[in-house]
Design a protein around this motif. Structure first.
Motif, PDB file in Angstrom:
ATOM      1  N   ILE A 164     -14.042  50.284 -62.098  1.00 53.61           N
ATOM      2  CA  ILE A 164     -12.829  50.662 -62.833  1.00 53.61           C
ATOM      3  C   ILE A 164     -12.235  49.458 -63.554  1.00 53.61           C
ATOM      4  O   ILE A 164     -11.888  49.533 -64.738  1.00 53.61           O
ATOM      5  CB  ILE A 164     -11.797  51.292 -61.877  1.00 53.61           C
ATOM      6  N   CYS A 165     -12.122  48.350 -62.850  1.00 55.55           N
ATOM      7  CA  CYS A 165     -11.518  47.150 -63.457  1.00 55.55           C
ATOM      8  C   CYS A 165     -12.394  46.599 -64.576  1.00 55.55           C
ATOM      9  O   CYS A 165     -11.887  46.221 -65.640  1.00 55.55           O
ATOM     10  CB  CYS A 165     -11.256  46.098 -62.382  1.00 55.55           C
ATOM     11  N   PHE A 166     -13.701  46.567 -64.355  1.00 49.87           N
ATOM     12  CA  PHE A 166     -14.618  46.107 -65.399  1.00 49.87           C
ATOM     13  C   PHE A 166     -14.513  47.000 -66.630  1.00 49.87           C
ATOM     14  O   PHE A 166     -14.414  46.523 -67.760  1.00 49.87           O
ATOM     15  CB  PHE A 166     -16.071  46.091 -64.887  1.00 49.87           C
ATOM     16  N   THR A 167     -14.511  48.308 -66.400  1.00 49.81           N
ATOM     17  CA  THR A 167     -14.451  49.256 -67.517  1.00 49.81           C
ATOM     18  C   THR A 167     -13.141  49.117 -68.281  1.00 49.81           C
ATOM     19  O   THR A 167     -13.141  49.074 -69.518  1.00 49.81           O
ATOM     20  CB  THR A 167     -14.618  50.693 -66.997  1.00 49.81           C
ATOM     21  N   ALA A 168     -12.029  49.048 -67.572  1.00 50.96           N
ATOM     22  CA  ALA A 168     -10.725  48.939 -68.234  1.00 50.96           C
ATOM     23  C   ALA A 168     -10.683  47.702 -69.123  1.00 50.96           C
ATOM     24  O   ALA A 168     -10.269  47.779 -70.288  1.00 50.96           O
ATOM     25  CB  ALA A 168      -9.600  48.896 -67.197  1.00 50.96           C
ATOM     26  N   TYR A 169     -11.112  46.565 -68.592  1.00 51.48           N
ATOM     27  CA  TYR A 169     -11.010  45.333 -69.377  1.00 51.48           C
ATOM     28  C   TYR A 169     -12.034  45.295 -70.509  1.00 51.48           C
ATOM     29  O   TYR A 169     -11.724  44.850 -71.611  1.00 51.48           O
ATOM     30  CB  TYR A 169     -11.147  44.096 -68.487  1.00 51.48           C
ATOM     31  N   SER A 170     -13.237  45.784 -70.272  1.00 49.88           N
ATOM     32  CA  SER A 170     -14.240  45.731 -71.335  1.00 49.88           C
ATOM     33  C   SER A 170     -13.894  46.700 -72.462  1.00 49.88           C
ATOM     34  O   SER A 170     -14.081  46.381 -73.642  1.00 49.88           O
ATOM     35  CB  SER A 170     -15.644  45.998 -70.790  1.00 49.88           C
ATOM     36  N   VAL A 171     -13.354  47.878 -72.132  1.00 51.22           N
ATOM     37  CA  VAL A 171     -12.925  48.824 -73.166  1.00 51.22           C
ATOM     38  C   VAL A 171     -11.754  48.229 -73.950  1.00 51.22           C
ATOM     39  O   VAL A 171     -11.716  48.302 -75.185  1.00 51.22           O
ATOM     40  CB  VAL A 171     -12.552  50.191 -72.540  1.00 51.22           C
ATOM     41  N   LEU A 172     -10.803  47.641 -73.240  1.00 52.65           N
ATOM     42  CA  LEU A 172      -9.667  46.999 -73.909  1.00 52.65           C
ATOM     43  C   LEU A 172     -10.153  45.927 -74.879  1.00 52.65           C
ATOM     44  O   LEU A 172      -9.712  45.882 -76.036  1.00 52.65           O
ATOM     45  CB  LEU A 172      -8.719  46.380 -72.891  1.00 52.65           C
ATOM     46  N   THR A 173     -11.032  45.061 -74.427  1.00 55.41           N
ATOM     47  CA  THR A 173     -11.543  43.978 -75.264  1.00 55.41           C
ATOM     48  C   THR A 173     -12.212  44.534 -76.519  1.00 55.41           C
ATOM     49  O   THR A 173     -11.996  44.033 -77.627  1.00 55.41           O
ATOM     50  CB  THR A 173     -12.533  43.104 -74.463  1.00 55.41           C
ATOM     51  N   LEU A 174     -13.004  45.582 -76.352  1.00 60.27           N
ATOM     52  CA  LEU A 174     -13.678  46.185 -77.499  1.00 60.27           C
ATOM     53  C   LEU A 174     -12.662  46.791 -78.469  1.00 60.27           C
ATOM     54  O   LEU A 174     -12.766  46.608 -79.689  1.00 60.27           O
ATOM     55  CB  LEU A 174     -14.663  47.254 -77.019  1.00 60.27           C
ATOM     56  N   LEU A 175     -11.653  47.485 -77.949  1.00 57.62           N
ATOM     57  CA  LEU A 175     -10.622  48.072 -78.813  1.00 57.62           C
ATOM     58  C   LEU A 175      -9.827  47.002 -79.562  1.00 57.62           C
ATOM     59  O   LEU A 175      -9.510  47.164 -80.741  1.00 57.62           O
ATOM     60  CB  LEU A 175      -9.678  48.953 -77.992  1.00 57.62           C
ATOM     61  N   VAL A 176      -9.509  45.904 -78.873  1.00 61.84           N
ATOM     62  CA  VAL A 176      -8.799  44.801 -79.530  1.00 61.84           C
ATOM     63  C   VAL A 176      -9.665  44.227 -80.651  1.00 61.84           C
ATOM     64  O   VAL A 176      -9.178  43.980 -81.759  1.00 61.84           O
ATOM     65  CB  VAL A 176      -8.405  43.706 -78.505  1.00 61.84           C
ATOM     66  N   ASN A 177     -10.949  44.045 -80.373  1.00 57.37           N
ATOM     67  CA  ASN A 177     -11.854  43.523 -81.401  1.00 57.37           C
ATOM     68  C   ASN A 177     -11.958  44.479 -82.591  1.00 57.37           C
ATOM     69  O   ASN A 177     -11.936  44.046 -83.744  1.00 57.37           O
ATOM     70  CB  ASN A 177     -13.237  43.255 -80.815  1.00 57.37           C
ATOM     71  N   PHE A 178     -12.088  45.778 -82.315  1.00 59.61           N
ATOM     72  CA  PHE A 178     -12.137  46.766 -83.401  1.00 59.61           C
ATOM     73  C   PHE A 178     -10.864  46.700 -84.236  1.00 59.61           C
ATOM     74  O   PHE A 178     -10.893  46.730 -85.462  1.00 59.61           O
ATOM     75  CB  PHE A 178     -12.283  48.194 -82.851  1.00 59.61           C
TER      76      PHE A 178
END
Length: 184
Positions: A164-178
């Protein structure tokens, strides 16, 4: 600008109107979360009667609701409002995870963590992950101590926590980059 949780993050990336929309959505999610907690605690009181533990949990829930109310009513156009909304519901969640032995509260943290992603604020999500992880690990550790064993359920919770924590942070990072790519 200071380096505290209230003023570092996506402040320069979100407009006041965006904060109003994000904080309004967060208010809905956090209120629904607290309503679930309150209903479950009322049921628990009906089944087992009132206890000091339940009193502390209810007091933490009220404190969290007050923080959320202050955040939305006074700071809905800023990051400070986001911190108070997410922080308020986290106070209630953390206290319940630390004090209660019911493991189903594990799932209550998911909407809180997912909701924090709407701010596209890495620092805010890192704090959310820290609160969520600490609360779950304390709950799992306490339950393992009480039962005298670490079973498959506890191992599954820890594995789910990492995922859950990995997914939350990796999705956030990708959205910020987008978002940064689209605004470049």
């Amino acid at each position: 600008m200071g380096r505290g949780i209230f003023n570092e993050g996506a402040e320069d990336k979100m407009t006041k109107e965006q904060y109003i929309r994000a904080n309004t959505r967060a208010l809905i999610v956090t209120c629904l979360t607290l309503i679930f907690v309150l209903v479950s605690k009322i049921v628990e009181i009906g089944e087992n009667g009132m206890s000091v533990q339940l009193g502390i949990e209810l007091a933490a829930t009220v404190l969290g609701a007050l923080m959320m109310g202050a955040g939305y009513s006074k700071e809905r156009t800023s990051r400070k409002g986001a911190v108070l909304l997410m922080g308020g519901v986290s106070v209630a969640y953390f206290s319940i995870m630390v004090l209660d032995t019911n493991t189903y509260y594990f799932a209550v943290g998911l909407p809180i963590l997912l909701c924090s992603i709407i701010y596209l604020d890495k620092r805010l999500v890192k704090f959310g992950i820290l609160f969520y992880s600490t609360a779950v690990l304390i709950n799992v550790g306490k339950n393992s101590y009480i039962t005298g064993k670490i079973g498959t359920t506890e191992i599954a919770y820890i594995c789910a926590l990492v995922l859950i924590c990995f997914t939350a942070y990796s999705v956030l990072t990708l959205l910020v980059n987008f978002n940064e790519e689209n605004n470049a």
